[in-house]
Design a protein around this motif. Structure first.
Motif, PDB file in Angstrom:
ATOM      1  N   LEU A   1       0.970  -1.295  -0.082  1.00 24.17           N
ATOM      2  CA  LEU A   1       0.057  -0.132  -0.080  1.00 24.17           C
ATOM      3  C   LEU A   1       0.728   1.267   0.151  1.00 24.17           C
ATOM      4  O   LEU A   1       0.678   2.290  -0.763  1.00 24.17           O
ATOM      5  CB  LEU A   1      -1.007   0.056   1.097  1.00 24.17           C
ATOM      6  N   THR A   2       1.965   1.311   0.994  1.00 24.02           N
ATOM      7  CA  THR A   2       2.695   2.612   0.869  1.00 24.02           C
ATOM      8  C   THR A   2       4.346   2.261   0.482  1.00 24.02           C
ATOM      9  O   THR A   2       4.890   3.276   0.450  1.00 24.02           O
ATOM     10  CB  THR A   2       2.591   3.153   2.317  1.00 24.02           C
ATOM     11  N   GLN A   3       4.579   0.997   0.485  1.00 23.03           N
ATOM     12  CA  GLN A   3       5.942   0.765   0.033  1.00 23.03           C
ATOM     13  C   GLN A   3       6.062  -0.930   0.018  1.00 23.03           C
ATOM     14  O   GLN A   3       5.098  -1.641  -0.034  1.00 23.03           O
ATOM     15  CB  GLN A   3       6.881   0.921   1.172  1.00 23.03           C
ATOM     16  N   PRO A   4       6.982  -1.152  -1.106  1.00 26.82           N
ATOM     17  CA  PRO A   4       7.059  -2.709  -1.257  1.00 26.82           C
ATOM     18  C   PRO A   4       7.729  -3.327  -0.125  1.00 26.82           C
ATOM     19  O   PRO A   4       8.449  -2.528   0.770  1.00 26.82           O
ATOM     20  CB  PRO A   4       8.101  -2.769  -2.536  1.00 26.82           C
ATOM     21  N   PRO A   5       7.261  -4.463   0.368  1.00 24.65           N
ATOM     22  CA  PRO A   5       7.914  -5.088   1.436  1.00 24.65           C
ATOM     23  C   PRO A   5       9.523  -5.089   1.285  1.00 24.65           C
ATOM     24  O   PRO A   5       9.933  -5.296   0.424  1.00 24.65           O
ATOM     25  CB  PRO A   5       7.391  -6.637   1.596  1.00 24.65           C
ATOM     26  N   ILE A   6      10.195  -5.199   2.352  1.00 27.59           N
ATOM     27  CA  ILE A   6      11.437  -5.185   2.637  1.00 27.59           C
ATOM     28  C   ILE A   6      11.893  -6.614   2.427  1.00 27.59           C
ATOM     29  O   ILE A   6      11.580  -7.481   3.513  1.00 27.59           O
ATOM     30  CB  ILE A   6      12.507  -4.519   3.934  1.00 27.59           C
ATOM     31  N   PRO A   7      12.668  -7.205   1.419  1.00 28.84           N
ATOM     32  CA  PRO A   7      12.977  -8.659   1.198  1.00 28.84           C
ATOM     33  C   PRO A   7      13.888  -9.116   2.458  1.00 28.84           C
ATOM     34  O   PRO A   7      14.764  -8.155   2.795  1.00 28.84           O
ATOM     35  CB  PRO A   7      13.441  -8.660  -0.122  1.00 28.84           C
ATOM     36  N   PRO A   8      14.022 -10.338   2.591  1.00 25.56           N
ATOM     37  CA  PRO A   8      15.059 -10.822   3.340  1.00 25.56           C
ATOM     38  C   PRO A   8      16.378 -10.230   3.112  1.00 25.56           C
ATOM     39  O   PRO A   8      16.759 -10.403   1.909  1.00 25.56           O
ATOM     40  CB  PRO A   8      14.796 -12.219   3.466  1.00 25.56           C
ATOM     41  N   GLY A   9      17.242  -9.630   4.110  1.00 26.82           N
ATOM     42  CA  GLY A   9      18.708  -9.248   3.546  1.00 26.82           C
ATOM     43  C   GLY A   9      18.568  -7.756   3.211  1.00 26.82           C
ATOM     44  O   GLY A   9      19.565  -7.100   2.701  1.00 26.82           O
ATOM     45  N   GLY A  10      17.339  -7.146   2.808  1.00 25.65           N
ATOM     46  CA  GLY A  10      17.176  -5.768   2.258  1.00 25.65           C
ATOM     47  C   GLY A  10      17.331  -4.706   3.405  1.00 25.65           C
ATOM     48  O   GLY A  10      17.096  -5.050   4.557  1.00 25.65           O
ATOM     49  N   THR A  11      17.348  -3.599   2.932  1.00 25.38           N
ATOM     50  CA  THR A  11      16.953  -2.351   3.989  1.00 25.38           C
ATOM     51  C   THR A  11      16.048  -1.302   3.463  1.00 25.38           C
ATOM     52  O   THR A  11      15.630  -1.505   2.282  1.00 25.38           O
ATOM     53  CB  THR A  11      18.288  -1.618   4.267  1.00 25.38           C
ATOM     54  N   PHE A  12      15.339  -0.479   4.312  1.00 27.80           N
ATOM     55  CA  PHE A  12      14.496   0.638   3.778  1.00 27.80           C
ATOM     56  C   PHE A  12      14.768   1.656   4.885  1.00 27.80           C
ATOM     57  O   PHE A  12      14.998   1.345   6.098  1.00 27.80           O
ATOM     58  CB  PHE A  12      13.119   0.191   3.721  1.00 27.80           C
ATOM     59  N   THR A  13      15.007   2.890   4.488  1.00 28.23           N
ATOM     60  CA  THR A  13      15.134   3.919   5.390  1.00 28.23           C
ATOM     61  C   THR A  13      13.925   4.865   5.430  1.00 28.23           C
ATOM     62  O   THR A  13      13.208   5.310   4.514  1.00 28.23           O
ATOM     63  CB  THR A  13      16.210   4.804   4.909  1.00 28.23           C
ATOM     64  N   TYR A  14      13.182   4.875   6.733  1.00 29.25           N
ATOM     65  CA  TYR A  14      12.247   5.634   7.144  1.00 29.25           C
ATOM     66  C   TYR A  14      12.785   7.135   7.538  1.00 29.25           C
ATOM     67  O   TYR A  14      13.499   7.215   8.122  1.00 29.25           O
ATOM     68  CB  TYR A  14      11.481   4.961   8.168  1.00 29.25           C
ATOM     69  N   ASP A  15      12.176   8.200   6.839  1.00 25.10           N
ATOM     70  CA  ASP A  15      12.218   9.499   7.347  1.00 25.10           C
ATOM     71  C   ASP A  15      10.923  10.012   7.793  1.00 25.10           C
ATOM     72  O   ASP A  15      10.245  10.373   6.956  1.00 25.10           O
ATOM     73  CB  ASP A  15      12.710  10.120   6.093  1.00 25.10           C
TER      74      ASP A  15
END
Ligand code: C2O
Ligand code: CU
Ligand code: CU
Length: 480
Positions: free
Chosen positions: A115-129
């Motif tokens: 809905l608001t972002q693709p899921p973060i896959p195993p081993g992945g990262t995402f930065t929330y601001d």
């Protein structure tokens, strides 16, 4: 000493920076007073398997999923006006996201998969601001397979401090959970059992306070505590009673309320909900007092004891608590509010015959086959990014009329906004207040005013996570 030094240096750097930018600041001269709260906090949060000793008393450690290796995860503290940049690393074997429960932030940072972002896959990262506007008590948790991911220990407190907090002797956060554990203190399988989905959710058999079962909290006569209670359980309602004490509620779901002493000294919290209390330690030196959760009368248990030391902190008790400063909430235009009716239905003993699922009308047997048993306005959620239940005009006020047509309580939660609870069962609320989660008792109707001021697609769902999983979820769109 090291920490204090760092703080002073950081603060001085900010002061210099703010002075240079002051001419361009829309807040003009006021900015200087807000310097301690300005700037950005940056941190990394890793979600991964961990082992923690939840039960104590000679029981083995429990294999959990945790942020930063601890349950709860690290408490994130900000000053109001500060930004938060969090890089989330996914050390799990399944995708995840982090949702910032109760924060009125930009939609793209809300952490709802698809809905608001693709899921973060195993081993992945995402930065929330994040730029949270409100002071208060909030929390963070995953929004992918949340019944399992939260149920295995992924959650933490997020506290936004007022610029000028009320004076207290200690500011404590109590993250309250319950776990379904085996006799070896392992997390009981499976998650998502049909019995849990269709009844009251996954209720546990072990209750924890900040990830442990503490016997007592040491207090001193005359001490004033601020307690931030957060119910992070999948399903358990909690009603904390402070025997021998008279707590004041000063905020609900992070939002200030005029201080009040709750009925019978009980503070009722559905999953997801928070309360800030001011509690004066009025007990005698050396005495002990139980804090009890008796939300389910036949299943009451002791949460912890307040254990008094012998030396009073002060001689005479403090005056009544002061109200918290207001947050910058929108002002509802009640007269112009459009009515929006929401009916939640289904579950065991609910008599739901059929509902719409993925565009088709299905009978209850077929729904059960899909593991779905709850509907909102006749629609059973099949994914997070669904056609909206409502599309709202930005800036307009709506009167949400929420009716619980089931035999179960439901803490209904809206993302990205706070709404103002104004009536219950047709009568004006005794204490109207802001909230992001409202507990609907069976057969109850609650009315709330919502100013649709935050554009985007927002989840609206039951925070009993098994109900959420089993279809009790929808999307509310606020036009840009
Ligand atoms: Cu606390 Cu949709 O979440
Ligand atoms: Cu939320
Ligand atoms: Cu529910």
């Amino acid at each position: 000493m090291g920490l204090a030094m760092t703080f002073n240096i950081t603060r001085r750097t900010f002061l210099a920076g703010m002075a240079a930018g002051a001419a361009f600041s829309p807040r003009g001269g006021r900015a200087a007073a807000e310097v301690p709260g300005s700037g950005t906090r940056t941190l990394t949060l890793r979600a991964a398997p961990a082992s923690v000793n939840l039960v104590g008393g000679g029981y083995p450690a429990t294999a959990v999923w945790a942020y930063g290796g601890t349950v709860p995860g690290p408490e994130i503290r900000l000053r109001q006006g500060q930004r938060l940049r969090v890089t989330v690393e996914n050390g799990l074997e399944q995708p995840t996201t982090v949702h910032w429960h109760g924060l009125r932030i930009a939609n793209a940072m809300d952490g709802v998969p698809d809905l608001t972002q693709p899921p973060i896959p195993p081993g992945g990262t995402f930065t929330y601001d994040l730029a949270p506007p409100d002071a208060g008590t909030y929390w963070y948790h995953p929004h992918v397979r949340s019944a399992e991911q939260v149920g295995r220990g992924l959650y933490g407190a997020l506290v936004v401090e007022e610029a000028d907090p009320p004076p207290v002797d200690r500011d404590l956060t109590w993250v309250l959970d319950d776990w379904r554990l085996t006799d070896e203190a392992a997390i009981a399988q499976p998650f998502g059992h049909m019995m849990d989905l269709s009844h009251g959710g996954r209720m546990g058999n072990v209750a924890t306070l900040n990830g442990a079962i503490p016997d007592a909290i040491a207090v001193r006569p005359g001490e004033r505590l601020r307690l931030r209670l957060i119910n992070v359980a999948n399903a358990r309602l909690m009603a904390l009673r402070f025997t021998g004490h008279r707590p004041w509620v000063v905020a609900l779901d992070g939002q200030p309320v005029p201080p009040f002493a709750p009925d019978e000294g009980r503070v009722l919290l559905g999953p997801g909900m928070r309360a800030d209390l001011i509690v004066d330690m009025a007990g005698a030196p050396g005495s002990r007092h139980q804090v009890v959760d008796d939300a389910y009368a036949r299943n009451a248990y002791r949460v912890v004891d307040l254990a008094y030391g012998d030396t009073p902190l002060r001689d005479s008790p403090l005056d009544g608590p002061v109200a918290l400063p207001a947050n910058p909430l929108p002002v509802p235009d009640e007269g112009a509010a459009e009515r929006l009716q929401v009916v939640v239905a289904g579950g065991a003993m609910g008599g739901l015959a059929q509902a719409t699922y993925d565009g088709k009308t299905l009978g209850i047997r077929d729904l059960v086959q899909q593991g779905k048993v709850w509907a909102i306005n006749g629609v059973v959620a099949h994914r997070t990014d669904m056609p909206p239940l409502f599309t709202l005009d930005r800036g307009r006020t709506y009167r949400l009329v929420l009716r619980n047509d089931t035999a179960w309580p439901h803490p209904m939660h809206l993302h990205g906004h706070a709404f103002r609870i104004v009536a219950r069962n047709g009568a004006p609320a005794a204490r109207p207040h802001w909230a992001d989660t409202v507990l609907l008792a069976p057969e109850e109707t609650v009315e709330a005013l919502l100013v649709a001021d935050n554009p985007g697609d927002w989840l609206f769902h039951c925070h009993i996570l098994e109900h959420h999983q089993a279809g009790m979820s929808s999307v509310v769109r606020v036009r840009a």
